[in-house]
Design a protein around this motif. Structure first.
Motif, PDB file in Angstrom:
ATOM      1  N   MET A  21      10.081   5.397  -8.006  1.00  0.00           N
ATOM      2  CA  MET A  21       8.637   5.461  -7.817  1.00  0.00           C
ATOM      3  C   MET A  21       8.051   4.076  -7.533  1.00  0.00           C
ATOM      4  N   GLU A  24       8.396   3.070  -3.857  1.00  0.00           N
ATOM      5  CA  GLU A  24       7.491   3.795  -2.970  1.00  0.00           C
ATOM      6  C   GLU A  24       6.034   3.383  -3.188  1.00  0.00           C
ATOM      7  N   LEU A  25       5.650   3.163  -4.429  1.00  0.00           N
ATOM      8  CA  LEU A  25       4.278   2.725  -4.705  1.00  0.00           C
ATOM      9  C   LEU A  25       4.020   1.333  -4.138  1.00  0.00           C
ATOM     10  N   ALA A  28       3.608   1.451  -0.424  1.00  0.00           N
ATOM     11  CA  ALA A  28       2.327   2.027  -0.020  1.00  0.00           C
ATOM     12  C   ALA A  28       1.146   1.118  -0.329  1.00  0.00           C
ATOM     13  N   LYS A 314       8.276   9.713  -2.374  1.00  0.00           N
ATOM     14  CA  LYS A 314       7.363   9.504  -1.233  1.00  0.00           C
ATOM     15  C   LYS A 314       6.382  10.664  -1.108  1.00  0.00           C
ATOM     16  N   VAL A 317       3.715   9.907  -3.661  1.00  0.00           N
ATOM     17  CA  VAL A 317       2.899   8.757  -3.269  1.00  0.00           C
ATOM     18  C   VAL A 317       1.966   9.137  -2.121  1.00  0.00           C
ATOM     19  N   ASP A 318       2.462   9.886  -1.151  1.00  0.00           N
ATOM     20  CA  ASP A 318       1.591  10.356  -0.061  1.00  0.00           C
ATOM     21  C   ASP A 318       0.491  11.267  -0.603  1.00  0.00           C
ATOM     22  N   LYS A 321      -2.161   9.106  -2.032  1.00  0.00           N
ATOM     23  CA  LYS A 321      -2.957   8.511  -0.952  1.00  0.00           C
ATOM     24  C   LYS A 321      -3.946   9.509  -0.366  1.00  0.00           C
TER      25      LYS A 321
END
Length: 346
Positions: A21, A24-25, A28, A314, A317-318, A321
Motif C-alpha cells: 500500500m 502505491e500511495l 499517487a 492500486k 488507491v484509485d 483518488k
C-alpha cells in the motif's frame, strides 16, 4: 490528501500488506504518516519503504507453543499506556484515517470523532465468510479491537460478499522451482520441536525462518533469521510452504502457485477460519497439531493451486483518488473478474 495509516505489527502479514500500500500511495502523491504497534521497536525490519514512521506499544496477543493465551494477553497488556497513547495521538491535521487492524489509531480516531477506513483481512469477518473456532471472547476481539466506520475486507475468494482479493505483491510466476525445497515459517511454535519434526524427511531441503533462529543439527534443515528479502527469495523457488494460518503469507503462496500446509494457532478464530477457508476452496491442507504423518502425506502430494490476483492496492488507491464512492456489488465484481485460478503440479 494527508493520510494517517495505522498498522498492527504483531506478525508480519499486516506490515507486508502495508508495504504494498505504501508504494502505491507514494506513487499517487499521497502524504502518508505510518504508525505501527504490537511489537518491540528492535523487532521491526525492512521498513525503508515507510519513509520514517512512529511506534506505539498498542496491544498484542500472547502465544505459547502454538496457542493464543487470552489470560496471559490480559496480564501482559498495558492498559494505562494504551489509554495514554490514544489520548496523545493528534489526528486533527489529517484528511483520512486508515487502520490495518491497529487499535491505537482506530480508537484515537473514534475519540476525536473522525471516521476510520479499515483495510485488511479482519474486516472481511463483518460479512458471511467461512468461520470456525469462534467463541464470545474471539468475536468481541474481532469486533472491538480496531473498529472502523468503513471496512474493506480482503479474502482469497469473494464468497458472494462485497469484499476484495488480497493486497500482495504481484510478481511473475516462477520459471523454475526446486521440487524438494520447502519453506517453513512457524514463528509461534517451539523452533527446536519443529526441526525435530522435520528431521526424518531427508529427501527434502527445509528452509526454516524464525524470530530467534538456532543452529540446526540437520544437514537438510537450515534455520534462518527473519529477512524480507531472504524470505521472498526462498519462497520464490520453493515447491511449498508449511506455516501458521496467517492470511498474507498464504495469499503470497497462492499467487506463486505453492503447495500450502497450515497449522492454525489454537484459540485464534481468524487463523482457524483461514484454515477452514483454504480447505473449503481446495487451496491448501491443514494440520491442527504438529503432525509428522500429515506432513508426510502433504509432501507426497504433487498438486498446488496458482491464483492470479490483480493489483488490489492500486484499485484501492484509485478508489481513494475518486473520492471513495460506494463499493457496491458491481465494483467488487469487476475486481474479481480479473482473478484466475489454475492447477499446477510439481
Amino acid at each position: 490528501m494527508k493520510i494517517f495509516y495505522g498498522v498492527q505489527g504483531t506478525g508480519n502479514g499486516h506490515i507486508t500488506r502495508a508495504r504494498v500500500m505504501a508504494r502505491e500511495l507514494n506513487a499517487a502523491g499521497f502524504d502518508v504518516t505510518f504508525q505501527f504497534s504490537g511489537r518491540p521497536a528492535d523487532k521491526y525490519f525492512d521498513m525503508e519503504v515507510f519513509n520514517g514512521y512512529q511506534l506505539k506499544d498498542g496491544l498484542t496477543f500472547n502465544t505459547h507453543k502454538g496457542q493464543v493465551s487470552y489470560v496471559k494477553t490480559a496480564l501482559q497488556a498495558k492498559p494505562i499506556r494504551f489509554v495514554k497513547d490514544i489520548g496523545s495521538l493528534d489526528l486533527s491535521g489529517y484528511d483520512l484515517i486508515i487502520s490495518d487492524f491497529e487499535p491505537v489509531t482506530a480508537w484515537a480516531a473514534k475519540r476525536q470523532r473522525k471516521p476510520v477506513l479499515g483495510i485488511g483481512h479482519q474486516y472481511a469477518f463483518g460479512h458471511d465468510i467461512p468461520r470456525a473456532g469462534g467463541d464470545p471472547i474471539a468475536e468481541r476481539v474481532m469486533k472491538y479491537f480496531a473498529p472502523a466506520d468503513i471496512g474493506i475486507g480482503l479474502h482469497w475468494h469473494h464468497f458472494g460478499q462485497p469484499i476484495l482479493p488480497p493486497i500482495i505483491e504481484t510478481p511473475a510466476f516462477p520459471q523454475s522451482v526446486q521440487a524438494n525445497k520447502i519453506l517453513v515459517y512457524l514463528p509461534f511454535e517451539d523452533i527446536g520441536e519443529v526441526m525435530t519434526l522435520l528431521s526424518p524427511f531427508e529427501n527434502y531441503q527445509f528452509h526454516v525462518y524464525a524470530p530467534e533462529p538456532i543452529a540446526s543439527p540437520y544437514s537438510h534443515i537450515q534455520c534462518k533469521p527473519l529477512s524480507r528479502q531472504g524470505f521472498q527469495t526462498d519462497l520464490y523457488d520453493s515447491a511449498g510452504i508449511i506455516s501458521n494460518a496467517g492470511f498474507e503469507l498464504a495469499s503470497e503462496s497462492l499467487q506463486l502457485g505453492k503447495k500450502i500446509l497450515v497449522k492454525p494457532l489454537h484459540a485464534q478464530m481468524e487463523q482457524i477460519s483461514n484454515a477452514a477457508a483454504l480447505k473449503q476452496l481446495g487451496y491448501g491442507h491443514t494440520m491442527y497439531n504438529l503432525d509428522a504423518a500429515v506432513i508426510d502425506e502433504w509432501l507426497r502430494h504433487p498438486h498446488a493451486v496458482h491464483v492470479t490476483y490483480p493489483n488490489v492496492a492500486k484499485v484501492i488507491v484509485d478508489w481513494l483518488k475518486d473520492g471513495m464512492p460506494a463499493m457496491d456489488a458491481d465494483f467488487t465484481e469487476r475486481v474479481w473478474e480479473k482473478v484466475d485460478v489454475l492447477q499446477v503440479s510439481y
